[in-house]
Write an enzyme that holds these catalytic residues in place. Sequence first.
Site, PDB file in Angstrom:
ATOM      1  N   THR A  80      -0.113   0.942  -2.003  1.00 18.65           N
ATOM      2  CA  THR A  80      -1.171  -0.046  -1.726  1.00 18.65           C
ATOM      3  C   THR A  80      -0.635  -1.447  -1.945  1.00 18.65           C
ATOM      4  OG1 THR A  80      -2.845   1.539  -2.362  1.00 18.65           O
ATOM      5  CG2 THR A  80      -3.509  -0.775  -2.370  1.00 18.65           C
ATOM      6  N   TYR A 103       0.530   1.777  -7.065  1.00 20.23           N
ATOM      7  CA  TYR A 103       0.543   0.336  -7.261  1.00 20.23           C
ATOM      8  C   TYR A 103       1.886   0.032  -7.900  1.00 20.23           C
ATOM      9  CZ  TYR A 103      -4.566  -0.271  -6.716  1.00 20.23           C
ATOM     10  OH  TYR A 103      -5.851  -0.340  -6.241  1.00 20.23           O
ATOM     11  N   HIS A 149      -9.600  -2.477   1.401  1.00 17.56           N
ATOM     12  CA  HIS A 149      -9.857  -1.967   0.052  1.00 17.56           C
ATOM     13  C   HIS A 149     -11.367  -1.780  -0.172  1.00 17.56           C
ATOM     14  CE1 HIS A 149      -7.197  -1.569  -3.649  1.00 17.56           C
ATOM     15  NE2 HIS A 149      -8.370  -1.298  -4.162  1.00 17.56           N
ATOM     16  N   LYS A 153      -0.664   1.067   2.581  1.00 19.81           N
ATOM     17  CA  LYS A 153      -2.134   0.912   2.643  1.00 19.81           C
ATOM     18  C   LYS A 153      -2.533  -0.532   2.357  1.00 19.81           C
ATOM     19  CE  LYS A 153      -6.377   2.671   0.423  1.00 19.81           C
ATOM     20  NZ  LYS A 153      -6.839   1.696  -0.570  1.00 19.81           N
ATOM     21  N   SER A 159      -4.971   8.157  -7.348  1.00 21.88           N
ATOM     22  CA  SER A 159      -4.663   6.748  -7.592  1.00 21.88           C
ATOM     23  C   SER A 159      -3.725   6.592  -8.790  1.00 21.88           C
ATOM     24  CB  SER A 159      -5.967   5.996  -7.866  1.00 21.88           C
ATOM     25  OG  SER A 159      -5.701   4.747  -8.454  1.00 21.88           O
TER      26      SER A 159
HETATM   27  C1  LIG Z   1     -14.374   2.428  -7.148  1.00 21.18           C
HETATM   28  C2  LIG Z   1     -13.194   2.232  -6.235  1.00 21.18           C
HETATM   29  C3  LIG Z   1     -11.909   2.263  -6.766  1.00 21.18           C
HETATM   30  C4  LIG Z   1     -10.809   2.098  -5.919  1.00 21.18           C
HETATM   31  N1  LIG Z   1      -9.553   2.201  -6.435  1.00 21.18           N
HETATM   32  C5  LIG Z   1      -8.486   2.161  -5.610  1.00 21.18           C
HETATM   33  C6  LIG Z   1      -7.180   2.406  -6.114  1.00 21.18           C
HETATM   34  O1  LIG Z   1      -6.977   2.673  -7.292  1.00 21.18           O
HETATM   35  N2  LIG Z   1      -6.156   2.334  -5.228  1.00 21.18           N
HETATM   36  C7  LIG Z   1      -6.338   2.051  -3.895  1.00 21.18           C
HETATM   37  O2  LIG Z   1      -5.375   1.991  -3.140  1.00 21.18           O
HETATM   38  N3  LIG Z   1      -7.568   1.839  -3.403  1.00 21.18           N
HETATM   39  C8  LIG Z   1      -8.635   1.904  -4.221  1.00 21.18           C
HETATM   40  N4  LIG Z   1      -9.891   1.725  -3.706  1.00 21.18           N
HETATM   41  C9  LIG Z   1     -10.060   1.508  -2.260  1.00 21.18           C
HETATM   42  C10 LIG Z   1     -10.218   2.844  -1.521  1.00 21.18           C
HETATM   43  O3  LIG Z   1      -9.024   3.584  -1.517  1.00 21.18           O
HETATM   44  C11 LIG Z   1     -10.630   2.638  -0.063  1.00 21.18           C
HETATM   45  O4  LIG Z   1      -9.706   1.765   0.550  1.00 21.18           O
HETATM   46  C12 LIG Z   1     -12.044   2.067   0.097  1.00 21.18           C
HETATM   47  O5  LIG Z   1     -12.882   2.543  -0.926  1.00 21.18           O
HETATM   48  C13 LIG Z   1     -12.616   2.463   1.445  1.00 21.18           C
HETATM   49  O6  LIG Z   1     -13.888   1.920   1.625  1.00 21.18           O
HETATM   50  P1  LIG Z   1     -15.252   2.752   1.389  1.00 21.18           P
HETATM   51  O7  LIG Z   1     -15.401   2.870  -0.104  1.00 21.18           O
HETATM   52  O8  LIG Z   1     -16.275   1.884   1.987  1.00 21.18           O
HETATM   53  O9  LIG Z   1     -15.087   4.090   2.041  1.00 21.18           O
HETATM   54  C14 LIG Z   1     -11.001   1.870  -4.540  1.00 21.18           C
HETATM   55  C15 LIG Z   1     -12.307   1.842  -4.023  1.00 21.18           C
HETATM   56  C16 LIG Z   1     -13.386   2.029  -4.847  1.00 21.18           C
HETATM   57  C17 LIG Z   1     -14.756   2.033  -4.260  1.00 21.18           C
END
Ligand SMILES: Cc1cc2nc3c(=O)[nH]c(=O)nc-3n(C[C@H](O)[C@H](O)[C@H](O)COP(=O)(O)O)c2cc1C
Length: 388
Positions: A155, A129, A276, A252, A106
């Site tokens: 994203t 981002y 997300h 994404k 990330s």
């Molecule tokens: C704690 C956390 C931090 C996240 N940070 C980012 C991020 O920095 N960039 C991003 O594109 N998605 C981020 N996401 C989304 C994840 O990439 C992903 O889309 C999502 O967690 C999928 O769902 P799930 O947690 O139910 O598997 C984050 C998700 C979580 C849980």
Amino acid sequence: MTLANIADYQRLARKRLARIAFDYLEGGAEDGHTLRRNRHAFESLTFQPRVMCDVTHVDSAVTVMGRPMAMPAIVGPTGLNGLYIPRAEEVLAKAAHAAGLPFVLSTASTSLIEDVRAATSGDLWLQLYVQQNRAIAESMIQRARDAEFSVLMVTVDTPVHGVRDHDVRNGFKLPLSPSARLIADLLLHPRWCLRMLRQGGSPQLVNLARSLGERANINSQAATMSRQMDTALNWESISWLRKHWPGPLIIKGILSVHDALKAAEHGVDGIVLSNHGGRQLAFAPSPIEVLPRVMDHVGQKLAVLVDGGVRRGSDIAKALALGAQAVLLGRAPLYGLAASGRQGVDDVLGILLREFEITLRLLGRCQASELDQTALDEGYRTQLARLV
Ligand SMILES: Cc1cc2nc3c(=O)[nH]c(=O)nc-3n(C[C@H](O)[C@H](O)[C@H](O)COP(=O)(O)O)c2cc1C
């Protein structure tokens, strides 16, 4: 006690993390409706197995955009992983490589692109981002190219941060600042406290800081990250990205046929259908619900990945049956990480692989690539439409 499934790791993570950290990991937008919907979407689908097929040998491996994977799953991008253990991204990247899966770092990581590359020779992708100051993104892309990252995933569902009630209640912000609630939380989790102290206290967004230049104040950057997002980003920005990134490009955060078609029109290589993890727009559809419609329109043009709520090998099979090439794992590896560090991530990825292979065999399919709509109950579209 042996931990049997991802939910067991989730429970252990809840126990071991300070509340402020677990709530950040776990929580969804507003009061969590979208997060719950992601699970309901998977749970609403039933399979249509075939029997009397020779399933002695099964092959769970796939190739996505020319990249081989041991199963159709990618360890997805999550920010602020240093909230769970020090050097978290290096640990996740190494575990992903050991499991034969790519790892997506990330923009909001707490380890540097260069340090993650030094930790593993595995397949690394960068999640970007785009902030108002585009020089930050350009620097990060260049660093990822220098470190031989293979795929850029941009994203686009986060022009601002979603409303997250739990973070408001916990007073969550970086750097973590002392409050009576936080101090009580820390006293109840001394081991977590020690882990944080070992890495010098509150985790930092070091990747952003490096691309901002040395004079930047990292703490103010973290606090204002959301306000500094480039809210003017649009489809024309793809040509700017293409100028800086010659490799495979994935967008994404798509949730509609309209946007999937736009992505195809603008020549990206792949999309991630994602809300997300239910953390951004409250009452967004679940990606698995929109997957069949998106496949009808762009399935032949783009690699379609999906995420949100994947907690079982059978979920991976369902996503593939609906047409996705692979899933992204968000919280599942983080539960393992927070519960038991590297071993926990290895265990979680191992559980998902074993469950996926068992599901393949029980469906009467020998290869991941044999999964299609015939593996689901014929009424799958109605099952998804019935979601509330
Ligand atoms: C704690 C956390 C931090 C996240 N940070 C980012 C991020 O920095 N960039 C991003 O594109 N998605 C981020 N996401 C989304 C994840 O990439 C992903 O889309 C999502 O967690 C999928 O769902 P799930 O947690 O139910 O598997 C984050 C998700 C979580 C849980």
